[in-house]
Design a protein around this motif. Structure first.
Motif, PDB file in Angstrom:
ATOM      1  N   LEU A  81      20.923  51.744  36.611  1.00 14.56           N
ATOM      2  CA  LEU A  81      20.486  52.053  37.968  1.00 14.56           C
ATOM      3  C   LEU A  81      18.971  51.965  38.124  1.00 14.56           C
ATOM      4  CD1 LEU A  81      22.855  55.039  38.747  1.00 14.56           C
ATOM      5  CD2 LEU A  81      22.747  52.893  40.028  1.00 14.56           C
ATOM      6  N   LEU A  82      18.576  51.408  39.272  1.00 15.60           N
ATOM      7  CA  LEU A  82      17.174  51.321  39.662  1.00 15.60           C
ATOM      8  C   LEU A  82      16.947  52.206  40.881  1.00 15.60           C
ATOM      9  CD1 LEU A  82      16.793  47.427  39.505  1.00 15.60           C
ATOM     10  CD2 LEU A  82      16.190  49.081  37.720  1.00 15.60           C
ATOM     11  N   LEU A  83      15.685  52.584  41.109  1.00 17.81           N
ATOM     12  CA  LEU A  83      15.385  53.401  42.287  1.00 17.81           C
ATOM     13  C   LEU A  83      15.861  52.700  43.567  1.00 17.81           C
ATOM     14  CD1 LEU A  83      11.775  54.694  41.472  1.00 17.81           C
ATOM     15  CD2 LEU A  83      13.958  55.885  41.157  1.00 17.81           C
ATOM     16  N   GLY A  84      15.756  51.378  43.593  1.00 19.31           N
ATOM     17  CA  GLY A  84      16.135  50.598  44.768  1.00 19.31           C
ATOM     18  C   GLY A  84      17.629  50.560  45.036  1.00 19.31           C
ATOM     19  N   ASP A  85      18.417  51.088  44.105  1.00 17.60           N
ATOM     20  CA  ASP A  85      19.869  51.157  44.331  1.00 17.60           C
ATOM     21  C   ASP A  85      20.240  52.356  45.192  1.00 17.60           C
ATOM     22  OD1 ASP A  85      20.496  50.106  40.904  1.00 17.60           O
ATOM     23  OD2 ASP A  85      20.288  48.887  42.726  1.00 17.60           O
ATOM     24  N   SER A  86      19.284  53.202  45.488  1.00 17.99           N
ATOM     25  CA  SER A  86      19.535  54.347  46.366  1.00 17.99           C
ATOM     26  C   SER A  86      19.943  53.833  47.741  1.00 17.99           C
ATOM     27  CB  SER A  86      18.279  55.207  46.492  1.00 17.99           C
ATOM     28  OG  SER A  86      17.930  55.790  45.264  1.00 17.99           O
ATOM     29  N   ALA A  87      21.117  54.236  48.185  1.00 19.87           N
ATOM     30  CA  ALA A  87      21.660  53.700  49.436  1.00 19.87           C
ATOM     31  C   ALA A  87      22.961  54.401  49.771  1.00 19.87           C
ATOM     32  CB  ALA A  87      21.932  52.195  49.306  1.00 19.87           C
ATOM     33  N   LEU A  88      23.475  54.091  50.969  1.00 23.03           N
ATOM     34  CA  LEU A  88      24.832  54.484  51.350  1.00 23.03           C
ATOM     35  C   LEU A  88      25.748  53.328  50.985  1.00 23.03           C
ATOM     36  CD1 LEU A  88      26.636  56.576  52.917  1.00 23.03           C
ATOM     37  CD2 LEU A  88      26.218  55.165  54.954  1.00 23.03           C
ATOM     38  N   TYR A  89      26.759  53.576  50.173  1.00 23.17           N
ATOM     39  CA  TYR A  89      27.698  52.536  49.772  1.00 23.17           C
ATOM     40  C   TYR A  89      28.974  52.709  50.585  1.00 23.17           C
ATOM     41  CZ  TYR A  89      24.508  51.186  46.160  1.00 23.17           C
ATOM     42  OH  TYR A  89      23.388  50.722  45.512  1.00 23.17           O
ATOM     43  N   LEU A  90      29.290  51.677  51.343  1.00 20.00           N
ATOM     44  CA  LEU A  90      30.423  51.708  52.261  1.00 20.00           C
ATOM     45  C   LEU A  90      31.556  50.850  51.737  1.00 20.00           C
ATOM     46  CD1 LEU A  90      28.317  51.167  55.486  1.00 20.00           C
ATOM     47  CD2 LEU A  90      29.626  53.238  54.994  1.00 20.00           C
ATOM     48  N   CYS A  91      32.760  51.323  51.946  1.00 21.54           N
ATOM     49  CA  CYS A  91      33.958  50.580  51.619  1.00 21.54           C
ATOM     50  C   CYS A  91      34.685  50.290  52.931  1.00 21.54           C
ATOM     51  CB  CYS A  91      34.830  51.428  50.696  1.00 21.54           C
ATOM     52  SG  CYS A  91      36.462  50.769  50.378  1.00 21.54           S
ATOM     53  N   ALA A  92      35.232  49.095  53.057  1.00 25.31           N
ATOM     54  CA  ALA A  92      36.034  48.736  54.226  1.00 25.31           C
ATOM     55  C   ALA A  92      37.361  48.181  53.746  1.00 25.31           C
ATOM     56  CB  ALA A  92      35.318  47.696  55.084  1.00 25.31           C
ATOM     57  N   SER A  93      38.444  48.527  54.435  1.00 25.64           N
ATOM     58  CA  SER A  93      39.738  47.964  54.051  1.00 25.64           C
ATOM     59  C   SER A  93      40.332  47.187  55.211  1.00 25.64           C
ATOM     60  CB  SER A  93      40.700  49.053  53.569  1.00 25.64           C
ATOM     61  OG  SER A  93      41.258  49.804  54.648  1.00 25.64           O
ATOM     62  N   SER A  94      41.180  46.222  54.868  1.00 20.43           N
ATOM     63  CA  SER A  94      41.878  45.439  55.884  1.00 20.43           C
ATOM     64  C   SER A  94      43.234  45.017  55.323  1.00 20.43           C
ATOM     65  CB  SER A  94      41.062  44.218  56.305  1.00 20.43           C
ATOM     66  OG  SER A  94      40.762  43.409  55.200  1.00 20.43           O
ATOM     67  N   ARG A  95      44.117  44.587  56.223  1.00 24.83           N
ATOM     68  CA  ARG A  95      45.485  44.251  55.786  1.00 24.83           C
ATOM     69  C   ARG A  95      45.494  43.041  54.877  1.00 24.83           C
ATOM     70  NH1 ARG A  95      49.357  47.100  58.116  1.00 24.83           N
ATOM     71  NH2 ARG A  95      48.871  48.165  60.073  1.00 24.83           N
ATOM     72  N   THR A  96      44.695  42.043  55.223  1.00 25.45           N
ATOM     73  CA  THR A  96      44.700  40.804  54.456  1.00 25.45           C
ATOM     74  C   THR A  96      43.283  40.476  54.013  1.00 25.45           C
ATOM     75  OG1 THR A  96      44.386  39.477  56.437  1.00 25.45           O
ATOM     76  CG2 THR A  96      46.660  39.939  55.767  1.00 25.45           C
ATOM     77  N   GLY A  97      43.136  39.431  53.239  1.00 23.55           N
ATOM     78  CA  GLY A  97      41.821  39.013  52.825  1.00 23.55           C
ATOM     79  C   GLY A  97      40.991  38.532  53.995  1.00 23.55           C
ATOM     80  N   GLY A  98      39.707  38.620  53.882  1.00 23.29           N
ATOM     81  CA  GLY A  98      38.830  38.186  54.957  1.00 23.29           C
ATOM     82  C   GLY A  98      38.710  39.233  56.033  1.00 23.29           C
ATOM     83  N   PHE A  99      38.003  38.877  57.082  1.00 22.28           N
ATOM     84  CA  PHE A  99      37.830  39.813  58.176  1.00 22.28           C
ATOM     85  C   PHE A  99      38.980  39.677  59.158  1.00 22.28           C
ATOM     86  CE2 PHE A  99      35.964  42.500  61.177  1.00 22.28           C
ATOM     87  CZ  PHE A  99      36.313  41.978  62.414  1.00 22.28           C
ATOM     88  N   ASN A 100      39.488  40.780  59.612  1.00 27.35           N
ATOM     89  CA  ASN A 100      40.409  40.762  60.741  1.00 27.35           C
ATOM     90  C   ASN A 100      40.210  42.042  61.525  1.00 27.35           C
ATOM     91  OD1 ASN A 100      42.397  42.843  59.718  1.00 27.35           O
ATOM     92  ND2 ASN A 100      42.562  41.319  58.114  1.00 27.35           N
ATOM     93  N   TYR A 101      40.847  42.144  62.644  1.00 28.84           N
ATOM     94  CA  TYR A 101      40.555  43.231  63.571  1.00 28.84           C
ATOM     95  C   TYR A 101      40.759  44.599  62.955  1.00 28.84           C
ATOM     96  CZ  TYR A 101      39.998  45.532  68.048  1.00 28.84           C
ATOM     97  OH  TYR A 101      39.551  46.312  69.073  1.00 28.84           O
ATOM     98  N   GLY A 102      41.637  44.703  61.944  1.00 32.28           N
ATOM     99  CA  GLY A 102      41.907  46.002  61.339  1.00 32.28           C
ATOM    100  C   GLY A 102      40.901  46.437  60.307  1.00 32.28           C
ATOM    101  N   TYR A 103      39.810  45.723  60.154  1.00 36.47           N
ATOM    102  CA  TYR A 103      38.764  45.997  59.162  1.00 36.47           C
ATOM    103  C   TYR A 103      38.133  47.330  59.506  1.00 36.47           C
ATOM    104  CZ  TYR A 103      35.109  43.828  56.113  1.00 36.47           C
ATOM    105  OH  TYR A 103      34.251  43.462  55.111  1.00 36.47           O
ATOM    106  N   THR A 104      38.310  48.329  58.630  1.00 32.98           N
ATOM    107  CA  THR A 104      37.885  49.704  58.927  1.00 32.98           C
ATOM    108  C   THR A 104      36.999  50.225  57.805  1.00 32.98           C
ATOM    109  OG1 THR A 104      39.973  50.089  60.094  1.00 32.98           O
ATOM    110  CG2 THR A 104      38.685  52.026  59.459  1.00 32.98           C
ATOM    111  N   PHE A 105      35.875  50.831  58.189  1.00 30.28           N
ATOM    112  CA  PHE A 105      34.948  51.379  57.206  1.00 30.28           C
ATOM    113  C   PHE A 105      35.248  52.846  56.911  1.00 30.28           C
ATOM    114  CE2 PHE A 105      31.683  48.221  56.436  1.00 30.28           C
ATOM    115  CZ  PHE A 105      31.817  47.350  57.495  1.00 30.28           C
TER     116      PHE A 105
END
Lengths: 114, 112
Positions: A81-105
């Motif tokens: 880990l570096l100091l610059g790794d300080s951040a908010l890490y977000l996960c998003a899920s969706s039904r299928t691969g890629g982006f689709n309307y159900g993409y939720t964080f």
């Protein structure tokens, strides 16, 4: 129905350490994507996993890795880990691969590196 | 990494005023999205646009997908206190392997 669940919500690590962040997708969602959001910036794409395989990768060093389990939950690992790794890490899920309307964080994991 | 050009960076407005923000890109996107993020939360999708020229509304929010596929704007009419937050534009190129590319955000502050 439960949304995207991330754990832990906050953690503090020391430079050089390793960290593992966890994400449980919405039930029925088979794809998980990870983003890093540094304070004052928009989220930056790190990885996408679908059906347990890496499908996409953003411009991040090899210190960042991830995997997806048979139950579609996912882990993001960051080594040295570096100091610059300080951040908010977000996960998003969706039904299928890629982006689709159900993409939720999820609400994210706030990582502070000291 | 790449971020979209989003403006303005922040807005101080009076309750009841209309708000307009926009986003431009050097790359073409097949999908444009607008999100709102409250403190301590992840981004929440407000509007998704899938076709060049498309104009879509969600309550007091209206967004348009630019004809060139390199820009989008979001309007909020008659702002209310709960509109306070950070608004992000995001684009997706299409296909299955890429994540979203986000703007740096517009911080909306509403003065009573």
């Amino acid at each position: 129905d439960a949304g995207v669940t991330q754990s832990p919500t906050h953690l503090i690590k020391t430079r050089g350490q390793h960290v593992t962040l966890r994400c449980s997708p919405i039930s029925g969602h088979k794809s998980v994507s990870w983003y890093q959001q540094v304070l004052g910036q928009g989220p930056q794409f790190i990885f996408q996993y679908y059906e347990k395989e890496e499908r996409g990768r953003g411009n991040f060093p090899d210190r960042f890795s991830a995997r997806q389990f048979p139950n579609y939950s996912s882990e993001l690992n960051v080594n040295a880990l570096l100091l610059g790794d300080s951040a908010l890490y977000l996960c998003a899920s969706s039904r299928t691969g890629g982006f689709n309307y159900g993409y939720t964080f999820g609400s994210g994991t706030r990582l502070t590196v000291v | 990494g790449q971020q979209l050009n989003q403006s303005p960076q922040s807005m101080f407005i009076q309750e009841g005023e209309d708000v307009s923000m926009n986003c431009t890109s050097s790359s073409i996107f097949n999908t444009w999205l607008w999100y709102k993020q409250d403190p301590g939360e992840g981004p929440v999708l407000l509007i998704a646009l899938y076709k060049a020229g498309e104009l879509t509304s969600n309550g007091r929010l209206t967004a348009q997908f630019g004809i060139t596929r390199k820009d989008s704007f979001l309007n909020i009419s008659a702002s209310i206190p709960s509109d306070v937050g950070i608004y992000f534009c995001a684009g997706h190129p299409g296909g299955g392997a890429d994540g979203l590319t986000f703007g740096k955000g517009t911080h909306l502050i509403i003065q009573p």
